[in-house]
Design an enzyme around this catalytic site. Structure first.
Site, PDB file in Angstrom:
ATOM      1  N   HIS A 102      72.715 -25.167 -11.932  1.00 20.94           N
ATOM      2  CA  HIS A 102      74.403 -26.514 -12.498  1.00 20.94           C
ATOM      3  C   HIS A 102      74.654 -25.362 -12.351  1.00 20.94           C
ATOM      4  CE1 HIS A 102      76.464 -28.616 -15.700  1.00 20.94           C
ATOM      5  NE2 HIS A 102      77.178 -27.338 -16.101  1.00 20.94           N
ATOM      6  N   GLU A 103      74.457 -24.280 -12.790  1.00 24.11           N
ATOM      7  CA  GLU A 103      75.657 -22.965 -13.162  1.00 24.11           C
ATOM      8  C   GLU A 103      75.940 -22.731 -11.915  1.00 24.11           C
ATOM      9  OE1 GLU A 103      77.335 -22.293 -15.907  1.00 24.11           O
ATOM     10  OE2 GLU A 103      75.891 -23.210 -17.043  1.00 24.11           O
ATOM     11  N   HIS A 106      78.997 -24.946 -10.315  1.00 27.41           N
ATOM     12  CA  HIS A 106      80.032 -24.062 -10.724  1.00 27.41           C
ATOM     13  C   HIS A 106      80.730 -22.922 -10.038  1.00 27.41           C
ATOM     14  CE1 HIS A 106      80.824 -26.094 -14.644  1.00 27.41           C
ATOM     15  NE2 HIS A 106      79.826 -25.524 -14.840  1.00 27.41           N
TER      16      HIS A 106
END
Length: 230
Positions: A102-103, A106
């Protein structure tokens, strides 16, 4: 007049938001705890997952750093650094893989100049200022019965609400990217991807709760403002 602001019927606007926030926090804790104990078949730690996703996405320049705390994971677009909490960084679990991917999502957003991410970055100073001073300004307007001062505070708080709303597509999109790469790169197998989705969905609910809380707080301020006008 300060008690008038804090102890009146408009507090009911905040109750649903508080209940949703408590539910979201409980949900993310329980879901994370379940899948932080289930190891991934690939044996990859969160740091290894993030590194693979970044490298295969053409982002070898993005550093990965270990930071203390629990669920303190984040990507800093200013320094191009992806920071993972101790447990996510080191453990080879479904929860760690999901959070790390998920990070990394980004970082990919940053790479492709994803619009909502850029807009959120531009809004950070304004939203920070609004969250720090908006309520104080509104209270001053209430105490001295000056609607214009209240309006300034409400306007500042509106920036906080807008920031929270912009955050939603940023987080949802990062999760979609994460789930796609986890499957495509065979970091997780067919049975593990839905479990990672549960972790990310629970985390996303906290952002929904934060946005809803901000909206209901704004509604309360507007009601107080209109009541003073009457």
């Amino acid at each position: 007049m300060f008690p008038y602001f804090t102890m009146d019927y408009t507090i009911i606007f905040l109750i649903p938001a508080m209940l949703l926030a408590m539910y979201a926090q409980g949900k993310v804790r329980s879901t994370y705890n379940i899948y932080s104990r289930e190891r991934v078949a690939s044996g990859m730690s969160g740091a290894e997952v993030a590194r693979m996703v970044l490298d295969r996405s053409g982002l070898p320049n993005v550093r990965i750093e270990r930071v203390p705390g629990n669920l303190t994971d984040h990507y800093d677009p200013r320094t191009k650094v992806l920071r993972l909490s101790d447990e996510v960084y080191s453990k080879a679990t479904i929860a760690s893989a999901g959070v790390a991917a998920h990070e990394a999502g980004h970082a990919i957003q940053d790479q492709v100049s994803y619009g909502p991410l850029k807009l959120r970055g531009l809004m950070v100073p304004m939203a920070s200022f609004g969250s720090r001073f908006a309520m104080l300004i509104v209270i001053v307007g209430l105490i001295f019965s000056i609607p214009t001062i209240m309006d300034v505070g409400i306007l500042l708080f509106s920036l906080v609400v807008l920031f929270q709303l912009i955050t939603l597509p940023v987080e949802f999109n990062a999760s979609r990217r994460a789930l796609a790469v986890l499957g495509d790169y065979q970091i997780l197998n067919y049975d593990e991807v839905p479990k990672a989705k549960k972790v990310l969905d629970a985390a996303a609910l906290t952002y929904v709760a934060a946005a809803f809380s901000a909206i209901m707080s704004l509604v309360r301020l507007l009601v107080l403002r209109n009541r003073r006008r009457d």
